[in-house]
Design a protein around this motif. Structure first.
Motif, PDB file in Angstrom:
ATOM      1  N   VAL A  75       0.855  -1.186   0.000  1.00 53.63           N
ATOM      2  CA  VAL A  75       0.000   0.000   0.000  1.00 53.63           C
ATOM      3  C   VAL A  75       0.888   1.231   0.000  1.00 53.63           C
ATOM      4  O   VAL A  75       1.799   1.349   0.841  1.00 53.63           O
ATOM      5  CB  VAL A  75      -0.934   0.004   1.224  1.00 53.63           C
ATOM      6  N   THR A  76       0.653   2.156  -0.931  1.00 54.64           N
ATOM      7  CA  THR A  76       1.419   3.402  -0.994  1.00 54.64           C
ATOM      8  C   THR A  76       0.446   4.560  -1.224  1.00 54.64           C
ATOM      9  O   THR A  76      -0.687   4.351  -1.670  1.00 54.64           O
ATOM     10  CB  THR A  76       2.452   3.369  -2.134  1.00 54.64           C
ATOM     11  N   PRO A  77       0.873   5.779  -0.934  1.00 55.40           N
ATOM     12  CA  PRO A  77      -0.026   6.930  -1.138  1.00 55.40           C
ATOM     13  C   PRO A  77      -0.405   7.152  -2.593  1.00 55.40           C
ATOM     14  O   PRO A  77      -1.394   7.834  -2.874  1.00 55.40           O
ATOM     15  CB  PRO A  77       0.796   8.117  -0.603  1.00 55.40           C
ATOM     16  N   GLY A  96      -4.268   5.166   8.108  1.00 54.54           N
ATOM     17  CA  GLY A  96      -4.855   4.960   6.792  1.00 54.54           C
ATOM     18  C   GLY A  96      -4.226   3.774   6.071  1.00 54.54           C
ATOM     19  O   GLY A  96      -4.924   3.004   5.391  1.00 54.54           O
ATOM     20  N   ALA A  97      -2.906   3.616   6.198  1.00 64.71           N
ATOM     21  CA  ALA A  97      -2.224   2.489   5.566  1.00 64.71           C
ATOM     22  C   ALA A  97      -2.683   1.169   6.169  1.00 64.71           C
ATOM     23  O   ALA A  97      -2.947   0.196   5.451  1.00 64.71           O
ATOM     24  CB  ALA A  97      -0.712   2.651   5.709  1.00 64.71           C
ATOM     25  N   VAL A  98      -2.785   1.132   7.513  1.00 59.71           N
ATOM     26  CA  VAL A  98      -3.231  -0.093   8.179  1.00 59.71           C
ATOM     27  C   VAL A  98      -4.678  -0.406   7.811  1.00 59.71           C
ATOM     28  O   VAL A  98      -5.041  -1.564   7.564  1.00 59.71           O
ATOM     29  CB  VAL A  98      -3.067   0.038   9.703  1.00 59.71           C
ATOM     30  N   SER A  99      -5.525   0.615   7.758  1.00 58.60           N
ATOM     31  CA  SER A  99      -6.921   0.400   7.400  1.00 58.60           C
ATOM     32  C   SER A  99      -7.061  -0.130   5.980  1.00 58.60           C
ATOM     33  O   SER A  99      -7.923  -0.976   5.696  1.00 58.60           O
ATOM     34  CB  SER A  99      -7.709   1.707   7.555  1.00 58.60           C
ATOM     35  N   ALA A 100      -6.209   0.352   5.071  1.00 56.01           N
ATOM     36  CA  ALA A 100      -6.256  -0.134   3.694  1.00 56.01           C
ATOM     37  C   ALA A 100      -5.884  -1.613   3.624  1.00 56.01           C
ATOM     38  O   ALA A 100      -6.517  -2.398   2.908  1.00 56.01           O
ATOM     39  CB  ALA A 100      -5.318   0.687   2.811  1.00 56.01           C
ATOM     40  N   VAL A 131       2.505 -11.042   8.409  1.00 54.14           N
ATOM     41  CA  VAL A 131       3.541 -10.079   8.779  1.00 54.14           C
ATOM     42  C   VAL A 131       3.178  -8.762   8.110  1.00 54.14           C
ATOM     43  O   VAL A 131       2.982  -8.717   6.892  1.00 54.14           O
ATOM     44  CB  VAL A 131       4.935 -10.547   8.342  1.00 54.14           C
ATOM     45  N   LEU A 132       3.051  -7.708   8.894  1.00 58.74           N
ATOM     46  CA  LEU A 132       2.680  -6.383   8.379  1.00 58.74           C
ATOM     47  C   LEU A 132       3.728  -5.370   8.804  1.00 58.74           C
ATOM     48  O   LEU A 132       4.093  -5.299   9.978  1.00 58.74           O
ATOM     49  CB  LEU A 132       1.304  -5.961   8.908  1.00 58.74           C
ATOM     50  N   LEU A 133       4.221  -4.601   7.828  1.00 56.79           N
ATOM     51  CA  LEU A 133       5.191  -3.545   8.084  1.00 56.79           C
ATOM     52  C   LEU A 133       4.615  -2.214   7.636  1.00 56.79           C
ATOM     53  O   LEU A 133       4.003  -2.126   6.577  1.00 56.79           O
ATOM     54  CB  LEU A 133       6.501  -3.797   7.331  1.00 56.79           C
ATOM     55  N   VAL A 134       4.824  -1.183   8.455  1.00 59.18           N
ATOM     56  CA  VAL A 134       4.434   0.174   8.111  1.00 59.18           C
ATOM     57  C   VAL A 134       5.678   1.049   8.132  1.00 59.18           C
ATOM     58  O   VAL A 134       6.432   1.047   9.114  1.00 59.18           O
ATOM     59  CB  VAL A 134       3.382   0.725   9.086  1.00 59.18           C
ATOM     60  N   MET A 135       5.900   1.789   7.057  1.00 55.53           N
ATOM     61  CA  MET A 135       7.032   2.699   6.947  1.00 55.53           C
ATOM     62  C   MET A 135       6.485   4.121   6.899  1.00 55.53           C
ATOM     63  O   MET A 135       5.860   4.510   5.906  1.00 55.53           O
ATOM     64  CB  MET A 135       7.853   2.379   5.694  1.00 55.53           C
ATOM     65  N   ALA A 136       6.675   4.861   7.982  1.00 58.79           N
ATOM     66  CA  ALA A 136       6.052   6.173   8.138  1.00 58.79           C
ATOM     67  C   ALA A 136       7.104   7.275   8.050  1.00 58.79           C
ATOM     68  O   ALA A 136       8.226   7.138   8.539  1.00 58.79           O
ATOM     69  CB  ALA A 136       5.328   6.260   9.482  1.00 58.79           C
ATOM     70  N   ALA A 137       6.712   8.392   7.428  1.00 59.66           N
ATOM     71  CA  ALA A 137       7.601   9.545   7.290  1.00 59.66           C
ATOM     72  C   ALA A 137       6.753  10.811   7.291  1.00 59.66           C
ATOM     73  O   ALA A 137       5.579  10.784   6.923  1.00 59.66           O
ATOM     74  CB  ALA A 137       8.417   9.450   6.007  1.00 59.66           C
ATOM     75  N   PRO A 138       7.320  11.950   7.692  1.00 54.68           N
ATOM     76  CA  PRO A 138       6.546  13.198   7.735  1.00 54.68           C
ATOM     77  C   PRO A 138       6.355  13.855   6.381  1.00 54.68           C
ATOM     78  O   PRO A 138       5.447  14.665   6.214  1.00 54.68           O
ATOM     79  CB  PRO A 138       7.373  14.084   8.673  1.00 54.68           C
ATOM     80  N   PHE A 286       2.783  11.901  10.698  1.00 54.25           N
ATOM     81  CA  PHE A 286       3.498  11.154   9.657  1.00 54.25           C
ATOM     82  C   PHE A 286       2.505  10.950   8.512  1.00 54.25           C
ATOM     83  O   PHE A 286       1.744   9.991   8.488  1.00 54.25           O
ATOM     84  CB  PHE A 286       3.983   9.812  10.202  1.00 54.25           C
ATOM     85  N   LYS A 287       2.523  11.872   7.587  1.00 56.29           N
ATOM     86  CA  LYS A 287       1.483  11.880   6.551  1.00 56.29           C
ATOM     87  C   LYS A 287       1.911  11.253   5.241  1.00 56.29           C
ATOM     88  O   LYS A 287       1.145  11.275   4.268  1.00 56.29           O
ATOM     89  CB  LYS A 287       1.027  13.316   6.304  1.00 56.29           C
ATOM     90  N   CYS A 288       3.112  10.686   5.177  1.00 50.64           N
ATOM     91  CA  CYS A 288       3.575   9.999   3.977  1.00 50.64           C
ATOM     92  C   CYS A 288       4.030   8.602   4.384  1.00 50.64           C
ATOM     93  O   CYS A 288       5.154   8.430   4.880  1.00 50.64           O
ATOM     94  CB  CYS A 288       4.718  10.751   3.298  1.00 50.64           C
ATOM     95  N   CYS A 289       3.158   7.629   4.208  1.00 47.73           N
ATOM     96  CA  CYS A 289       3.426   6.286   4.713  1.00 47.73           C
ATOM     97  C   CYS A 289       3.190   5.242   3.628  1.00 47.73           C
ATOM     98  O   CYS A 289       2.480   5.479   2.649  1.00 47.73           O
ATOM     99  CB  CYS A 289       2.544   5.969   5.920  1.00 47.73           C
ATOM    100  N   ALA A 290       3.788   4.089   3.841  1.00 46.26           N
ATOM    101  CA  ALA A 290       3.577   2.927   2.984  1.00 46.26           C
ATOM    102  C   ALA A 290       3.520   1.699   3.876  1.00 46.26           C
ATOM    103  O   ALA A 290       3.997   1.716   5.013  1.00 46.26           O
ATOM    104  CB  ALA A 290       4.691   2.798   1.950  1.00 46.26           C
ATOM    105  N   ALA A 291       2.922   0.639   3.368  1.00 46.35           N
ATOM    106  CA  ALA A 291       2.792  -0.592   4.142  1.00 46.35           C
ATOM    107  C   ALA A 291       2.890  -1.780   3.207  1.00 46.35           C
ATOM    108  O   ALA A 291       2.557  -1.689   2.012  1.00 46.35           O
ATOM    109  CB  ALA A 291       1.469  -0.621   4.909  1.00 46.35           C
ATOM    110  N   VAL A 292       3.363  -2.897   3.748  1.00 48.53           N
ATOM    111  CA  VAL A 292       3.416  -4.147   2.999  1.00 48.53           C
ATOM    112  C   VAL A 292       3.048  -5.273   3.950  1.00 48.53           C
ATOM    113  O   VAL A 292       3.460  -5.268   5.112  1.00 48.53           O
ATOM    114  CB  VAL A 292       4.808  -4.373   2.360  1.00 48.53           C
ATOM    115  N   CYS A 293       2.236  -6.205   3.459  1.00 48.41           N
ATOM    116  CA  CYS A 293       1.722  -7.280   4.302  1.00 48.41           C
ATOM    117  C   CYS A 293       1.850  -8.605   3.563  1.00 48.41           C
ATOM    118  O   CYS A 293       1.540  -8.696   2.370  1.00 48.41           O
ATOM    119  CB  CYS A 293       0.256  -7.012   4.665  1.00 48.41           C
ATOM    120  N   TRP A 294       2.336  -9.622   4.273  1.00 47.78           N
ATOM    121  CA  TRP A 294       2.383 -10.990   3.765  1.00 47.78           C
ATOM    122  C   TRP A 294       1.404 -11.833   4.577  1.00 47.78           C
ATOM    123  O   TRP A 294       1.366 -11.747   5.808  1.00 47.78           O
ATOM    124  CB  TRP A 294       3.782 -11.578   3.896  1.00 47.78           C
TER     125      TRP A 294
END
Length: 318
Positions: A75-77, A96-100, A131-138, A286-294
């Motif tokens: 998931v990316t913006p 928002g990333a987790v909800s997606a 496994v879920l990872l969230v990469m958050a940045a401002p 942190f309004k610019c985030c991405a997530a990846v889930c396996w």
């Protein structure tokens, strides 16, 4: 605490496979050398001793961790329908990333649809995990840096695309005023004797003579010398593969303050409900985030769990 800080860790299971093979592979050179020494008396070398636990078992373990396909979602913006758009820019908060991701996991029929997984690897009710990872940045610059660190060790196509786009947006205002350096004129070029007809013909003639000389030299080598050279070559190749594995272990390190992850076991629908209840440890700043889930069987996601240093926070809890 459901969420955990993420840091790259060389998977212990891969190290175990490599250690199990080291004893067997280490004898290849000495075994071939022994056969070469006794070739005059038609002595045939013994095969190398089997690796601990059996080579077949080690192959099965390695295939289960590395070759077994596992469903994943990134998931990316910048994806359509994800995050918020403002012109060319896009924003996505951690929640928002987790909800997606949770929304897609709640559509369990996608994971069970024909063709989603091979029949032999389809998850069962009692053997599934995620496994879920969230990469958050401002901002975009921070997101590009964060994704660059992640993709440098664990490249994922969607995250690489997001990294390039975030980096382009971050540098747009600066780069458009930059004048790139131009080469001097007249410019230097590259030349070679083989670019002309006579030079190319000379190279071919010399190459043919050298090939004949090399063939005669190889034909004059004794069988004992050939077998000894083969053993030394195999030993060198085995050492090089082990060095590659050691280098990969060393490169699989790194972290970022904006990385958080979670490892959970259970069915997709239930895990989606759990994710919605527990917000990630980063707020909307942190309004610019991405997530990846396996998501798949425990065996399929074991590599990702170990590689990201995650544990099951609900283990042992009734």
């Amino acid at each position: 605490m459901l969420w955990q800080p993420v840091s790259f860790t060389p998977p212990a299971s891969i190290g175990a496979v490599g250690d199990g093979l080291s004893g067997s592979l280490g004898t290849v050179g000495s075994t071939v050398a022994s056969g070469a020494a006794s070739l005059a008396g038609l002595g045939l070398p013994e095969g190398p001793p089997p690796a601990g636990g059996g080579t077949a078992d080690l192959r099965n373990d390695a295939s289960g961790m590395l070759a077994s396909p596992c469903p994943y979602i990134a998931v990316t913006p910048y994806q359509q329908g994800v995050g918020q758009r403002r012109g060319d820019r896009a924003y996505l908060t951690p929640q928002g990333a987790v909800s997606a991701v949770a929304g897609r996991m709640s559509e369990a029929q996608d994971l069970q649809a024909p063709g989603a997984l091979p029949a032999s690897t389809a998850p069962t009710e009692m053997d599934t995990a995620m496994v879920l990872l969230v990469m958050a940045a401002p901002d975009e610059s921070g997101l590009a840096t964060s994704l660059g660190r992640f993709n440098g060790v664990f490249p994922i196509t969607e995250l690489q695309q997001a990294q390039r786009r975030a980096g382009g947006l971050a540098g747009l205002e600066r780069d458009k005023f930059t004048i790139p350096p131009a080469p001097g004129y007249p410019a230097w070029g590259a030349s070679s004797p083989q670019r002309g007809g006579p030079g190319l013909a000379t190279s071919r003639a010399l190459g043919g003579q050298l090939a004949m000389a090399e063939g005669l030299s190889a034909a004059s080598t004794s069988p004992v010398g050939r077998l000894g050279a083969f053993g030394a070559k195999r030993q060198t190749a085995m050492a090089a593969r082990q060095a590659d594995l050691d280098a990969l272990r060393g490169s699989m390190t790194g972290s970022d303050p904006g990385w958080s992850g979670v490892y959970l076991e259970g069915q997709a629908v239930e895990l989606a409900k759990l994710l919605v209840k527990f917000a990630p440890p980063m707020d909307a700043a942190f309004k610019c985030c991405a997530a990846v889930c396996w998501y798949g069987t425990k065996r399929q996601v074991a590599y990702y769990k170990e590689a990201f240093g995650l544990e099951n926070p609900l283990e042992g809890i009734a």
